[in-house]
Design a protein around this motif. Sequence first.
Motif, mmCIF file in Angstrom:
data_model
loop_
_atom_site.group_PDB
_atom_site.id
_atom_site.type_symbol
_atom_site.label_atom_id
_atom_site.label_comp_id
_atom_site.label_asym_id
_atom_site.label_seq_id
_atom_site.Cartn_x
_atom_site.Cartn_y
_atom_site.Cartn_z
ATOM 1 N N GLY A 73 0.673 -1.249 -0.118
ATOM 2 C CA GLY A 73 -0.127 -0.033 0.177
ATOM 3 C C GLY A 73 0.717 1.225 -0.071
ATOM 4 O O GLY A 73 0.170 2.288 -0.092
ATOM 5 N N TYR A 74 2.241 1.132 0.090
ATOM 6 C CA TYR A 74 3.137 1.985 0.063
ATOM 7 C C TYR A 74 4.169 2.154 -1.023
ATOM 8 O O TYR A 74 5.029 2.948 -0.928
ATOM 9 N N HIS A 75 3.683 1.482 -2.061
ATOM 10 C CA HIS A 75 4.680 1.260 -3.092
ATOM 11 C C HIS A 75 4.648 2.466 -4.194
ATOM 12 O O HIS A 75 3.737 3.289 -4.216
ATOM 13 N N LEU A 114 3.101 5.524 10.593
ATOM 14 C CA LEU A 114 3.800 4.499 11.723
ATOM 15 C C LEU A 114 5.234 4.312 11.068
ATOM 16 O O LEU A 114 6.160 3.928 11.882
ATOM 17 N N HIS A 115 5.298 4.249 9.917
ATOM 18 C CA HIS A 115 6.878 3.786 9.283
ATOM 19 C C HIS A 115 7.807 4.815 9.620
ATOM 20 O O HIS A 115 8.845 4.516 9.856
ATOM 21 N N ASP A 116 7.415 5.939 10.078
ATOM 22 C CA ASP A 116 8.720 6.974 10.510
ATOM 23 C C ASP A 116 8.766 6.686 12.245
ATOM 24 O O ASP A 116 9.753 7.066 12.699
ATOM 25 N N ASP A 118 7.681 3.681 14.050
ATOM 26 C CA ASP A 118 8.008 2.323 14.538
ATOM 27 C C ASP A 118 8.118 1.585 13.188
ATOM 28 O O ASP A 118 7.126 0.665 12.904
ATOM 29 N N PRO A 119 9.078 1.648 12.465
ATOM 30 C CA PRO A 119 8.909 0.950 11.164
ATOM 31 C C PRO A 119 9.133 -0.514 11.145
ATOM 32 O O PRO A 119 8.541 -1.393 10.425
ATOM 33 N N ASP A 120 9.569 -1.087 12.446
ATOM 34 C CA ASP A 120 9.601 -2.655 12.617
ATOM 35 C C ASP A 120 8.324 -3.079 12.693
ATOM 36 O O ASP A 120 7.868 -4.114 11.998
ATOM 37 N N LEU A 121 7.228 -2.283 13.352
ATOM 38 C CA LEU A 121 6.002 -2.673 13.454
ATOM 39 C C LEU A 121 5.184 -2.542 12.177
ATOM 40 O O LEU A 121 4.573 -3.389 11.770
ATOM 41 N N CYS A 122 5.432 -1.356 11.525
ATOM 42 C CA CYS A 122 4.883 -1.324 10.193
ATOM 43 C C CYS A 122 5.275 -2.299 9.112
ATOM 44 O O CYS A 122 4.514 -3.077 8.413
ATOM 45 N N CYS A 123 6.514 -2.812 9.034
ATOM 46 C CA CYS A 123 6.992 -3.856 8.342
ATOM 47 C C CYS A 123 6.246 -5.081 8.896
ATOM 48 O O CYS A 123 5.958 -5.981 7.827
ATOM 49 N N ALA A 124 6.088 -5.507 10.062
ATOM 50 C CA ALA A 124 5.726 -6.500 10.648
ATOM 51 C C ALA A 124 4.120 -6.802 10.226
ATOM 52 O O ALA A 124 3.727 -7.693 9.701
ATOM 53 N N LEU A 125 3.424 -5.451 10.285
ATOM 54 C CA LEU A 125 1.987 -5.712 9.892
ATOM 55 C C LEU A 125 1.926 -5.691 7.996
ATOM 56 O O LEU A 125 0.988 -6.351 7.776
ATOM 57 N N ARG A 126 2.727 -5.072 7.600
ATOM 58 C CA ARG A 126 2.537 -4.662 6.219
ATOM 59 C C ARG A 126 3.314 -5.789 5.317
ATOM 60 O O ARG A 126 3.113 -5.924 4.198
ATOM 61 N N LYS A 127 4.284 -6.135 5.743
ATOM 62 C CA LYS A 127 5.094 -7.121 4.818
ATOM 63 C C LYS A 127 5.164 -8.709 5.567
ATOM 64 O O LYS A 127 5.036 -9.729 4.804
ATOM 65 N N VAL A 128 5.748 -8.571 6.850
ATOM 66 C CA VAL A 128 6.167 -10.105 7.379
ATOM 67 C C VAL A 128 4.857 -10.827 7.381
ATOM 68 O O VAL A 128 4.998 -12.072 7.274
ATOM 69 N N GLY A 204 11.978 -0.108 -2.526
ATOM 70 C CA GLY A 204 11.108 -0.489 -1.512
ATOM 71 C C GLY A 204 9.919 0.289 -1.409
ATOM 72 O O GLY A 204 9.531 0.873 -2.352
ATOM 73 N N CYS A 205 9.211 0.631 -0.033
ATOM 74 C CA CYS A 205 8.077 1.426 -0.063
ATOM 75 C C CYS A 205 8.619 2.800 -0.105
ATOM 76 O O CYS A 205 9.544 3.102 0.271
ATOM 77 N N ALA A 206 7.692 3.724 -0.896
ATOM 78 C CA ALA A 206 8.212 5.179 -1.120
ATOM 79 C C ALA A 206 8.495 5.788 -0.022
ATOM 80 O O ALA A 206 9.598 6.420 0.219
ATOM 81 N N PRO A 207 7.748 5.803 1.302
ATOM 82 C CA PRO A 207 8.427 6.483 2.498
ATOM 83 C C PRO A 207 9.672 6.057 2.995
ATOM 84 O O PRO A 207 10.132 6.907 3.910
ATOM 85 N N CYS A 208 10.474 5.083 2.457
ATOM 86 C CA CYS A 208 11.345 4.416 3.411
ATOM 87 C C CYS A 208 12.639 4.116 2.164
ATOM 88 O O CYS A 208 13.523 3.243 2.708
ATOM 89 N N THR A 209 12.502 4.699 1.195
ATOM 90 C CA THR A 209 13.632 4.493 0.037
ATOM 91 C C THR A 209 13.835 5.978 -0.515
ATOM 92 O O THR A 209 13.057 6.825 -0.783
ATOM 93 N N ARG A 222 17.858 2.432 1.598
ATOM 94 C CA ARG A 222 16.458 1.898 2.375
ATOM 95 C C ARG A 222 16.599 2.221 3.930
ATOM 96 O O ARG A 222 17.519 1.982 4.557
ATOM 97 N N TRP A 223 15.687 2.752 4.387
ATOM 98 C CA TRP A 223 15.601 3.291 5.809
ATOM 99 C C TRP A 223 16.699 4.074 6.163
ATOM 100 O O TRP A 223 17.448 3.769 7.263
ATOM 101 N N ALA A 224 17.139 4.981 5.355
ATOM 102 C CA ALA A 224 18.299 5.635 5.479
ATOM 103 C C ALA A 224 18.254 6.624 6.610
ATOM 104 O O ALA A 224 17.121 7.227 7.045
HETATM 105 FE FE1 SF4 Z 1 6.194 0.228 6.188
HETATM 106 FE FE2 SF4 Z 1 7.037 -0.481 3.917
HETATM 107 FE FE3 SF4 Z 1 8.553 1.329 5.311
HETATM 108 FE FE4 SF4 Z 1 8.260 -1.135 6.226
HETATM 109 S S1 SF4 Z 1 9.226 -0.323 4.271
HETATM 110 S S2 SF4 Z 1 8.160 0.620 7.452
HETATM 111 S S3 SF4 Z 1 6.208 -1.571 5.407
HETATM 112 S S4 SF4 Z 1 6.356 1.884 4.609
#
Ligand code: SF4
Length: 235
Positions: A73-75, A114-116, A118-128, A204-209, A222-224
């Motif tokens: 949902g963040y691509h 949430l990605h800003d 607690d990215p670990d939780l965001c990735c857990a919910l949206r990826k893992v 990866g996801c737009a907010p984290c790339t 990624r997560w710079a």
């Molecule tokens: Fe959320 Fe995607 Fe960023 Fe992971 S990479 S924190 S799923 S927006």
Amino acid sequence: MTVTQDTTAADLKALAEQAGRDLEDASALEILRWAVDTFGDRFCVTSSMEDAVVAHLASRVKPGVDVVFLDTGYHFEETIGTRDAVDAVMDVNVITLTPRQTVAEQDAEYGPKLHDRDPDLCCALRKVKPLEEGLTAYGAWATGLRRDESPTRANTPVVGWDEKRQKVKVSPIARWTQDDVDAYVTEHGVLTNPLLMDGYASVGCAPCTRRVLEGEDARAGRWAGRAKTECGLHG
Ligand code: SF4
């Protein structure tokens, strides 16, 4: 050994570790041939739609192979466009997985961005979690991990055991370099994400790339600025 749904995790793990040793010097196509022969329809490729190299290789071994894509949902729209193009022109079966919550639903429950926070939780919910659920029907999955991408990927086996999901994890291009990927893309006209031509080395996801700078490794964008280097799918 014939793998069935009833094959135990201990046997699968032993099989993966043996194959990792046996296939260390094998070509990507030979590694994929082993995976398809061993797992049949219980084998899939996962793709972030950064490029379609592994999907292309796998479709040469098994036309119509399942290619699993995680739509967080963040691509970037370019990533969704690459997914659609792969689905339209390649001999593969694209399967799109989605998280249980839309971004709006997640924002309502956890607060925005949430990605800003607690990215670990965001990735857990949206990826893992979605990948874990989406891979249930498979005994083995292939990734495009490469040893030269980052120090955290330097020891990636060509076939290994995914302890978290209790599945065999196949990385047919683990030994490839970026030059090998570029040469394969050129030779076979493989679809790639347009962002790779726009300064992004890993998508990866737009907010984290972000784009990478001269001299940075491929995953530096990624997560710079954070200690985080992986989303939890590969660790
Ligand atoms: Fe959320 Fe995607 Fe960023 Fe992971 S990479 S924190 S799923 S927006």
